[in-house]
Write a protein that holds these residues in place. Structure first.
Motif, PDB file in Angstrom:
ATOM      1  N   SER A 201       0.810  -1.222   0.000  1.00  0.00           N
ATOM      2  CA  SER A 201       0.000   0.000   0.000  1.00  0.00           C
ATOM      3  C   SER A 201       0.840   1.266   0.000  1.00  0.00           C
ATOM      4  O   SER A 201       0.325   2.360  -0.276  1.00  0.00           O
ATOM      5  CB  SER A 201      -0.924   0.012   1.222  1.00  0.00           C
ATOM      6  OG  SER A 201      -0.160   0.115   2.426  1.00  0.00           O
ATOM      7  N   GLY A 202       2.120   1.118   0.355  1.00  0.00           N
ATOM      8  CA  GLY A 202       2.974   2.288   0.456  1.00  0.00           C
ATOM      9  C   GLY A 202       2.767   3.082   1.732  1.00  0.00           C
ATOM     10  O   GLY A 202       3.291   4.189   1.894  1.00  0.00           O
ATOM     11  N   ASP A 203       2.020   2.522   2.669  1.00  0.00           N
ATOM     12  CA  ASP A 203       1.761   3.178   3.953  1.00  0.00           C
ATOM     13  C   ASP A 203       2.488   2.418   5.053  1.00  0.00           C
ATOM     14  O   ASP A 203       2.049   1.331   5.447  1.00  0.00           O
ATOM     15  CB  ASP A 203       0.260   3.184   4.233  1.00  0.00           C
ATOM     16  CG  ASP A 203      -0.090   3.822   5.577  1.00  0.00           C
ATOM     17  OD1 ASP A 203       0.838   4.265   6.292  1.00  0.00           O
ATOM     18  OD2 ASP A 203      -1.292   3.858   5.914  1.00  0.00           O
ATOM     19  N   PRO A 204       3.604   2.952   5.580  1.00  0.00           N
ATOM     20  CA  PRO A 204       4.371   2.214   6.586  1.00  0.00           C
ATOM     21  C   PRO A 204       3.609   1.976   7.882  1.00  0.00           C
ATOM     22  O   PRO A 204       3.980   1.104   8.677  1.00  0.00           O
ATOM     23  CB  PRO A 204       5.594   3.109   6.825  1.00  0.00           C
ATOM     24  CG  PRO A 204       5.186   4.469   6.351  1.00  0.00           C
ATOM     25  CD  PRO A 204       4.229   4.244   5.240  1.00  0.00           C
ATOM     26  N   GLY A 205       2.530   2.709   8.108  1.00  0.00           N
ATOM     27  CA  GLY A 205       1.754   2.518   9.330  1.00  0.00           C
ATOM     28  C   GLY A 205       0.585   1.562   9.175  1.00  0.00           C
ATOM     29  O   GLY A 205      -0.122   1.283  10.145  1.00  0.00           O
ATOM     30  N   ALA A 206       0.388   1.025   7.987  1.00  0.00           N
ATOM     31  CA  ALA A 206      -0.739   0.121   7.748  1.00  0.00           C
ATOM     32  C   ALA A 206      -0.510  -1.221   8.434  1.00  0.00           C
ATOM     33  O   ALA A 206       0.625  -1.687   8.558  1.00  0.00           O
ATOM     34  CB  ALA A 206      -0.934  -0.085   6.252  1.00  0.00           C
ATOM     35  N   ASP A 207      -1.602  -1.864   8.876  1.00  0.00           N
ATOM     36  CA  ASP A 207      -1.476  -3.156   9.540  1.00  0.00           C
ATOM     37  C   ASP A 207      -2.468  -4.168   8.963  1.00  0.00           C
ATOM     38  O   ASP A 207      -3.161  -3.885   7.975  1.00  0.00           O
ATOM     39  CB  ASP A 207      -1.651  -3.012  11.055  1.00  0.00           C
ATOM     40  CG  ASP A 207      -3.036  -2.467  11.446  1.00  0.00           C
ATOM     41  OD1 ASP A 207      -3.948  -2.458  10.585  1.00  0.00           O
ATOM     42  OD2 ASP A 207      -3.194  -2.063  12.620  1.00  0.00           O
ATOM     43  N   ALA A 208      -2.534  -5.340   9.586  1.00  0.00           N
ATOM     44  CA  ALA A 208      -3.380  -6.416   9.074  1.00  0.00           C
ATOM     45  C   ALA A 208      -4.856  -6.036   9.096  1.00  0.00           C
ATOM     46  O   ALA A 208      -5.619  -6.420   8.192  1.00  0.00           O
ATOM     47  CB  ALA A 208      -3.145  -7.687   9.881  1.00  0.00           C
ATOM     48  N   ALA A 209      -5.271  -5.294  10.123  1.00  0.00           N
ATOM     49  CA  ALA A 209      -6.669  -4.865  10.178  1.00  0.00           C
ATOM     50  C   ALA A 209      -6.999  -3.940   9.008  1.00  0.00           C
ATOM     51  O   ALA A 209      -8.081  -4.027   8.417  1.00  0.00           O
ATOM     52  CB  ALA A 209      -6.949  -4.161  11.505  1.00  0.00           C
TER      53      ALA A 209
END
Length: 332
Positions: A201-209
């Protein structure tokens, strides 16, 4: 009122309860482990917390606890009562059972592995209650497993039975901390999905949820990440059911909170892999959540006091009052 101490030690927090003979939770509390102060401080925090629970029981329930059960992470020698190793707590070869018994006035104490203890609770009280044989697999930071047979968890000859997270499902795949490559937990754990989705996604803060939400919205990148994880998980579970032939596969942990977003494709993927000589087990979500370890610790404690063998039909009910300690946000 006769009761036992149940204590579940996580990486940063501890959950505890006083559990009555009928399974009622008579008191609940939480504390931080204090791991930022070092491994010795963690041990002292556990001992102090257990002593507080004993004192609470004596003051409010008319007598001291009859036994104590403690669940801890890492490598556990339950027979000797030793916490052998836990990277996230920084300890090694801690004789926790003896230390607790001495602090609590020489009452019987039993020590268990956190995942196997959680599996014990799910097997007797939760999603595996009607299953003679089950496999409990929590999908969290890593992946582990607990093998349940007739209400008892199988520890293995050396205390490491059920380590399904280190089945190699993708030979030559990403390196794992265990020294192998392509382990199941490197591909299908909540942390693995978080890492893959952050990159995609290119979002380093993204997680499994976040990935699960994107799957539900139809994002093709998320669907690809999610399906890779589901396929890896199905391959690992197929190996487990081939060896263990369980009635039920119980899937818990953070990734299972995605609900049907996980379970619908997972059931399909496992069914597609089952061949003629295999029997497809029921695949169900865990139901006890983060209370499983504490509930299992209580069961271990009562088992010490039950000469006829493990209790397999104890109901667990929540207290009618609010816990005296408001639980903080705890990551275990």
């Amino acid at each position: 009122m006769r009761h036992v101490i149940a204590l579940d030690v996580g990486g940063t927090g501890m959950k505890a309860a006083l559990v009555g003979a009928d399974g009622t939770l008579l008191h609940e509390a939480r504390r931080p482990t204090g791991r930022e102060r070092g491994p010795d401080a963690v041990v002292e925090s556990i001992l102090d917390f257990a002593a507080e629970l004993r004192a609470h029981g004596a003051a409010h329930l008319g007598e001291s606890a009859a036994a104590a059960g403690v669940a801890v992470p890492g490598i556990v020698d339950a027979e000797r009562g030793v916490a052998v190793y836990a990277a996230n707590l920084g300890w090694s070869d801690v004789p926790l059972r003896d230390l607790l018994s001495a602090r609590l006035g020489s009452i019987p104490v039993t020590l268990g592995h956190d995942v196997r203890t959680g599996g014990l609770a799910e097997g007797r009280l939760g999603a595996g209650r009607s299953a003679a044989r089950f496999l409990f697999v929590p999908l969290g930071t890593g992946i582990a497993g607990a093998i349940g047979i007739n209400g008892v968890i199988e520890p293995g000859a050396h205390g490491s039975a059920g380590e399904i997270g280190h089945i190699v499902v993708r030979p030559g795949g990403p390196p794992c901390g265990c020294g192998q490559r392509g382990c199941l937990e490197r591909l299908a754990s909540a942390s693995a999905v978080s890492k893959a989705w952050a990159e995609a996604s290119g979002d380093p803060g993204a997680d499994a949820a976040d990935c699960a939400k994107a799957v539900r919205s139809g994002d093709p990148r998320a669907v690809e990440v999610w399906q890779h994880a589901v396929d890896a998980l199905a391959d690992g579970l197929l190996t487990a059911l081939t060896l263990l032939d369980p009635d039920t596969l119980i899937v818990g942990g953070g990734l299972a909170e995605a609900g049907d977003t996980l379970f619908t494709p997972l059931r399909e993927a496992v069914a597609d892999r089952v061949v003629q000589f295999q029997t497809l087990p029921e695949i169900v979500p865990a139901v006890l959540g983060d209370a499983a370890g504490c509930l299992g610790a209580g069961l271990l404690a009562w088992d010490l006091l039950t000469p006829e063998g493990p209790r397999t039909d104890t109901p667990i009910t929540t207290p009618t009052h609010s816990p005296t300690d408001a639980p903080p946000e705890v990551s275990t």
